[in-house]
Write a protein that holds these residues in place. Sequence first.
Motif, PDB file in Angstrom:
ATOM      1  N   TYR A 297     -36.202   1.156  26.768  1.00  0.00           N
ATOM      2  CA  TYR A 297     -37.022   0.075  27.137  1.00  0.00           C
ATOM      3  C   TYR A 297     -36.244  -1.229  27.772  1.00  0.00           C
ATOM      4  CZ  TYR A 297     -40.408   2.759  24.333  1.00  0.00           C
ATOM      5  OH  TYR A 297     -41.217   3.798  23.885  1.00  0.00           O
ATOM      6  N   ARG A 298     -35.332  -0.869  28.714  1.00  0.00           N
ATOM      7  CA  ARG A 298     -34.484  -2.046  28.870  1.00  0.00           C
ATOM      8  C   ARG A 298     -34.909  -2.965  29.470  1.00  0.00           C
ATOM      9  NH1 ARG A 298     -31.736   2.565  30.108  1.00  0.00           N
ATOM     10  NH2 ARG A 298     -32.250   2.898  32.383  1.00  0.00           N
ATOM     11  N   ILE A 299     -36.204  -2.818  30.332  1.00  0.00           N
ATOM     12  CA  ILE A 299     -36.922  -4.159  30.876  1.00  0.00           C
ATOM     13  C   ILE A 299     -37.432  -4.998  29.664  1.00  0.00           C
ATOM     14  CG2 ILE A 299     -38.791  -4.738  32.416  1.00  0.00           C
ATOM     15  CD1 ILE A 299     -38.269  -1.987  33.872  1.00  0.00           C
ATOM     16  N   LEU A 300     -37.775  -4.336  28.532  1.00  0.00           N
ATOM     17  CA  LEU A 300     -38.152  -5.360  27.358  1.00  0.00           C
ATOM     18  C   LEU A 300     -37.067  -6.191  26.841  1.00  0.00           C
ATOM     19  CD1 LEU A 300     -41.105  -3.100  26.049  1.00  0.00           C
ATOM     20  CD2 LEU A 300     -41.226  -4.716  27.862  1.00  0.00           C
ATOM     21  N   LEU A 301     -35.926  -5.223  26.663  1.00  0.00           N
ATOM     22  CA  LEU A 301     -34.875  -5.772  25.991  1.00  0.00           C
ATOM     23  C   LEU A 301     -33.733  -6.587  26.793  1.00  0.00           C
ATOM     24  CD1 LEU A 301     -33.857  -2.444  24.010  1.00  0.00           C
ATOM     25  CD2 LEU A 301     -35.578  -4.228  23.218  1.00  0.00           C
ATOM     26  N   ARG A 302     -34.411  -7.837  27.106  1.00  0.00           N
ATOM     27  CA  ARG A 302     -33.584  -8.887  28.174  1.00  0.00           C
ATOM     28  C   ARG A 302     -32.905  -9.869  27.377  1.00  0.00           C
ATOM     29  NH1 ARG A 302     -38.654  -8.756  29.879  1.00  0.00           N
ATOM     30  NH2 ARG A 302     -38.731 -11.153  29.538  1.00  0.00           N
ATOM     31  N   GLN A 303     -31.767 -10.319  27.967  1.00  0.00           N
ATOM     32  CA  GLN A 303     -31.269 -11.353  27.625  1.00  0.00           C
ATOM     33  C   GLN A 303     -32.247 -12.525  27.212  1.00  0.00           C
ATOM     34  OE1 GLN A 303     -27.172 -12.506  29.029  1.00  0.00           O
ATOM     35  NE2 GLN A 303     -27.456 -14.577  28.987  1.00  0.00           N
ATOM     36  N   ASP A 304     -32.923 -12.864  28.742  1.00  0.00           N
ATOM     37  CA  ASP A 304     -33.694 -14.021  28.305  1.00  0.00           C
ATOM     38  C   ASP A 304     -34.839 -14.119  27.373  1.00  0.00           C
ATOM     39  OD1 ASP A 304     -36.661 -13.468  30.028  1.00  0.00           O
ATOM     40  OD2 ASP A 304     -35.274 -12.224  30.646  1.00  0.00           O
ATOM     41  N   ASN A 305     -35.195 -12.930  26.737  1.00  0.00           N
ATOM     42  CA  ASN A 305     -36.502 -12.787  25.923  1.00  0.00           C
ATOM     43  C   ASN A 305     -35.933 -12.450  24.398  1.00  0.00           C
ATOM     44  OD1 ASN A 305     -35.857 -10.378  26.094  1.00  0.00           O
ATOM     45  ND2 ASN A 305     -37.883  -9.914  26.444  1.00  0.00           N
ATOM     46  N   ALA A 306     -34.535 -12.731  24.124  1.00  0.00           N
ATOM     47  CA  ALA A 306     -34.362 -12.280  22.840  1.00  0.00           C
ATOM     48  C   ALA A 306     -34.901 -13.095  21.609  1.00  0.00           C
ATOM     49  CB  ALA A 306     -32.697 -12.263  22.654  1.00  0.00           C
ATOM     50  N   ASP A 307     -34.867 -14.179  21.914  1.00  0.00           N
ATOM     51  CA  ASP A 307     -35.465 -15.330  21.075  1.00  0.00           C
ATOM     52  C   ASP A 307     -36.924 -15.020  20.885  1.00  0.00           C
ATOM     53  OD1 ASP A 307     -36.127 -16.183  23.623  1.00  0.00           O
ATOM     54  OD2 ASP A 307     -35.651 -18.245  23.402  1.00  0.00           O
ATOM     55  N   ALA A 308     -37.537 -14.705  22.148  1.00  0.00           N
ATOM     56  CA  ALA A 308     -38.999 -14.350  21.804  1.00  0.00           C
ATOM     57  C   ALA A 308     -39.437 -13.274  21.112  1.00  0.00           C
ATOM     58  CB  ALA A 308     -39.791 -13.995  23.454  1.00  0.00           C
ATOM     59  N   ARG A 309     -38.682 -12.110  21.014  1.00  0.00           N
ATOM     60  CA  ARG A 309     -38.660 -10.885  20.456  1.00  0.00           C
ATOM     61  C   ARG A 309     -38.385 -11.115  18.948  1.00  0.00           C
ATOM     62  NH1 ARG A 309     -34.334  -7.978  22.154  1.00  0.00           N
ATOM     63  NH2 ARG A 309     -33.670  -8.927  23.941  1.00  0.00           N
ATOM     64  N   LEU A 310     -37.272 -11.817  18.629  1.00  0.00           N
ATOM     65  CA  LEU A 310     -36.867 -11.811  17.075  1.00  0.00           C
ATOM     66  C   LEU A 310     -37.154 -13.099  16.523  1.00  0.00           C
ATOM     67  CD1 LEU A 310     -33.823  -9.851  18.316  1.00  0.00           C
ATOM     68  CD2 LEU A 310     -35.605  -8.927  16.958  1.00  0.00           C
ATOM     69  N   THR A 311     -37.152 -14.380  16.996  1.00  0.00           N
ATOM     70  CA  THR A 311     -37.295 -15.368  16.295  1.00  0.00           C
ATOM     71  C   THR A 311     -38.361 -15.508  15.264  1.00  0.00           C
ATOM     72  OG1 THR A 311     -36.303 -16.929  18.025  1.00  0.00           O
ATOM     73  CG2 THR A 311     -37.378 -18.281  16.457  1.00  0.00           C
ATOM     74  N   GLU A 312     -39.510 -15.166  15.626  1.00  0.00           N
ATOM     75  CA  GLU A 312     -40.865 -15.005  14.789  1.00  0.00           C
ATOM     76  C   GLU A 312     -40.448 -14.396  13.392  1.00  0.00           C
ATOM     77  OE1 GLU A 312     -44.610 -16.493  14.386  1.00  0.00           O
ATOM     78  OE2 GLU A 312     -44.111 -16.124  16.165  1.00  0.00           O
ATOM     79  N   LYS A 313     -39.778 -13.290  13.464  1.00  0.00           N
ATOM     80  CA  LYS A 313     -39.610 -12.441  12.346  1.00  0.00           C
ATOM     81  C   LYS A 313     -38.358 -13.043  11.580  1.00  0.00           C
ATOM     82  CE  LYS A 313     -39.971  -7.935  14.894  1.00  0.00           C
ATOM     83  NZ  LYS A 313     -41.136  -7.308  14.031  1.00  0.00           N
ATOM     84  N   SER A 314     -37.586 -13.807  12.224  1.00  0.00           N
ATOM     85  CA  SER A 314     -36.304 -14.479  11.503  1.00  0.00           C
ATOM     86  C   SER A 314     -37.121 -15.650  10.898  1.00  0.00           C
ATOM     87  CB  SER A 314     -35.645 -15.021  12.650  1.00  0.00           C
ATOM     88  OG  SER A 314     -34.342 -16.045  12.149  1.00  0.00           O
ATOM     89  N   TYR A 315     -37.980 -16.199  11.418  1.00  0.00           N
ATOM     90  CA  TYR A 315     -38.562 -17.576  10.697  1.00  0.00           C
ATOM     91  C   TYR A 315     -39.426 -17.054   9.290  1.00  0.00           C
ATOM     92  CZ  TYR A 315     -41.697 -21.394   9.681  1.00  0.00           C
ATOM     93  OH  TYR A 315     -42.215 -22.580   9.063  1.00  0.00           O
ATOM     94  N   LYS A 316     -39.937 -15.996   9.521  1.00  0.00           N
ATOM     95  CA  LYS A 316     -40.907 -15.288   8.277  1.00  0.00           C
ATOM     96  C   LYS A 316     -40.092 -15.202   7.165  1.00  0.00           C
ATOM     97  CE  LYS A 316     -44.972 -14.072  10.961  1.00  0.00           C
ATOM     98  NZ  LYS A 316     -45.617 -12.981  11.658  1.00  0.00           N
ATOM     99  N   MET A 317     -38.834 -14.344   7.775  1.00  0.00           N
ATOM    100  CA  MET A 317     -37.914 -14.206   6.676  1.00  0.00           C
ATOM    101  C   MET A 317     -37.213 -15.240   5.881  1.00  0.00           C
ATOM    102  SD  MET A 317     -36.283 -10.445   7.657  1.00  0.00           S
ATOM    103  CE  MET A 317     -35.497 -11.577   9.148  1.00  0.00           C
ATOM    104  N   GLY A 318     -37.194 -16.425   6.535  1.00  0.00           N
ATOM    105  CA  GLY A 318     -36.549 -17.486   5.864  1.00  0.00           C
ATOM    106  C   GLY A 318     -35.228 -17.779   6.500  1.00  0.00           C
ATOM    107  N   LEU A 319     -34.676 -16.992   7.576  1.00  0.00           N
ATOM    108  CA  LEU A 319     -33.506 -17.217   8.308  1.00  0.00           C
ATOM    109  C   LEU A 319     -33.532 -18.360   9.246  1.00  0.00           C
ATOM    110  CD1 LEU A 319     -32.450 -13.523   8.688  1.00  0.00           C
ATOM    111  CD2 LEU A 319     -31.506 -15.155   7.241  1.00  0.00           C
ATOM    112  N   ALA A 320     -34.295 -18.357   9.956  1.00  0.00           N
ATOM    113  CA  ALA A 320     -34.534 -19.419  11.120  1.00  0.00           C
ATOM    114  C   ALA A 320     -35.255 -20.667  10.434  1.00  0.00           C
ATOM    115  CB  ALA A 320     -35.277 -18.881  12.362  1.00  0.00           C
ATOM    116  N   THR A 321     -34.736 -21.896  10.685  1.00  0.00           N
ATOM    117  CA  THR A 321     -35.406 -23.092  10.110  1.00  0.00           C
ATOM    118  C   THR A 321     -36.507 -23.403  10.730  1.00  0.00           C
ATOM    119  OG1 THR A 321     -34.082 -24.549  11.657  1.00  0.00           O
ATOM    120  CG2 THR A 321     -33.070 -24.077   9.700  1.00  0.00           C
ATOM    121  N   LEU A 322     -37.283 -24.279  10.115  1.00  0.00           N
ATOM    122  CA  LEU A 322     -38.468 -24.729  10.556  1.00  0.00           C
ATOM    123  C   LEU A 322     -38.118 -25.500  12.007  1.00  0.00           C
ATOM    124  CD1 LEU A 322     -41.628 -25.442  10.606  1.00  0.00           C
ATOM    125  CD2 LEU A 322     -41.302 -27.451   9.508  1.00  0.00           C
TER     126      LEU A 322
END
Length: 502
Positions: A311-336
Amino acid sequence: MVVGLIVKDNRIQGVKTSMGQTIEANNVILTNGTFLNGKIHIGEKSFGGGRMGDRASQGLTEQLIEFGFRADRLKTGTPVRVDGRTIDFSRLAEQKGDEVVTGFSYVEKANLKKQRSCYMAYTSRKVHDTLKTGFQFSPMFNGRIGGVGPRYCPSIEDKVERFSDKDAHQLFVEPEGWHTIEYYINGFSSSLPEDVQFKALREIEGFENAKIFRPGYAIEYDFFPPEQLQHNLETKLVKGLFFAGQINGTTGYEEAAAQGIIAGINAHNKAVDNEPLILKRSEAYIGVLIDDLITKGVDEPYRMFTSRAEYRILLRQDNADARLTEKSYKMGLATLERYQKFRQKQERILALISYLEKTGVAPDEINTFLETQGTSPLTQQIKLSNVLLRPQVELHGLIKNNENLFTDIKNRYNFRQDEIEAAEVLVKYKGYIDKEKELADKLMRLEHVKLNSEFDYHQLKSLSYEAREKLNLIKPETLGQASRISGVSPADISVLAIYLGR
């Protein structure tokens, strides 16, 4: 040094140290790198060590084997470290760093004001002939090294032997850091006797007066085939025990770091009874890495290549934050604060895309610009998004050279360059992205079909013999994982699906 694990009823209880201390813990992560029964080879000399200057870790492998784990050996190598004050850089080709340093994060960083350059050097026939004088003493050629090494990162003697038609090989001369004079000679990894390494090094142009801090060496170490893990990197045999890094058969810093953070997150999640974090193959390269390890195992040190991801078209550098920040925030890793910045960025990207899709442009407004870009003029009004589909047209240039078309939206939003680039990717490649998402969603349905880890696949005689063997060995958690096991055919998956349906 941790020398033993405390396990009771297949559950980790803690660790024992070489000082005789006991440290209790509900969850333990082993990140042993190359230290498990590590053995260093330099020419005919070999001695125990996890790396040069550090002793090897003894006892853990043997204890894990007693628990029922399977272990094997791999090898890796490292090059000479050279005193930078003794290198003639004027005779090497300079390789400057990137002028614009980009990253995977949307958090703004100050651009680097200064960087240290790397340099390129080359071996020669003379260098190769000198290296060959040590081949008879090489542990790799005389059979003293049993472990398999990384195929894509061979030692210099391996390159000279395998590519004997080549007159030269590239070497990258890399500074070890800001506050050291030490240089790493990438591409000159070796386990030849140190006198042969030193003599050959001094025959490389620019290294005639080089002095070395320590020679290159090969290192053999124990690892545990990763099919023995679950997707959260917890072992199947001992609850609460996690493995991360080279112990799982990987090589490379990024691969180790990726496993380390996932094992750390999941050890925490287990301790507080949270759901494990398991990244899908369509969500992150980390997901591809871990799924490959657990589903396919390793027969050589594993490195994460982009080509391993379907799935290389989905795993792009420009969308790494769109893929993973939501998960990070829910786990308490990313700040508000970070999460809010992410949401604002996404809002601006979507606003720009919406504007491009809704705003029409007439020929007389844009034809002059299109001609300067080497593309045919318009004959009728079309949407800006359709103009952007042309390969000659970039969004940044479109905005910069047609201010009148973007006045309204620029008055509302102050777009950053990375936001413009992200919007452009989503518009230009929309058809491909949608198609890949559809395929990922289709295959994800198999991931929702759970399999029983205690099931004996030998019961299903309709499965091929190889499929029964592989499924019993790996014990896949889902039908999706089963479908990716080498030796399990689509027909075998159909048999499993029918059995589950019954």
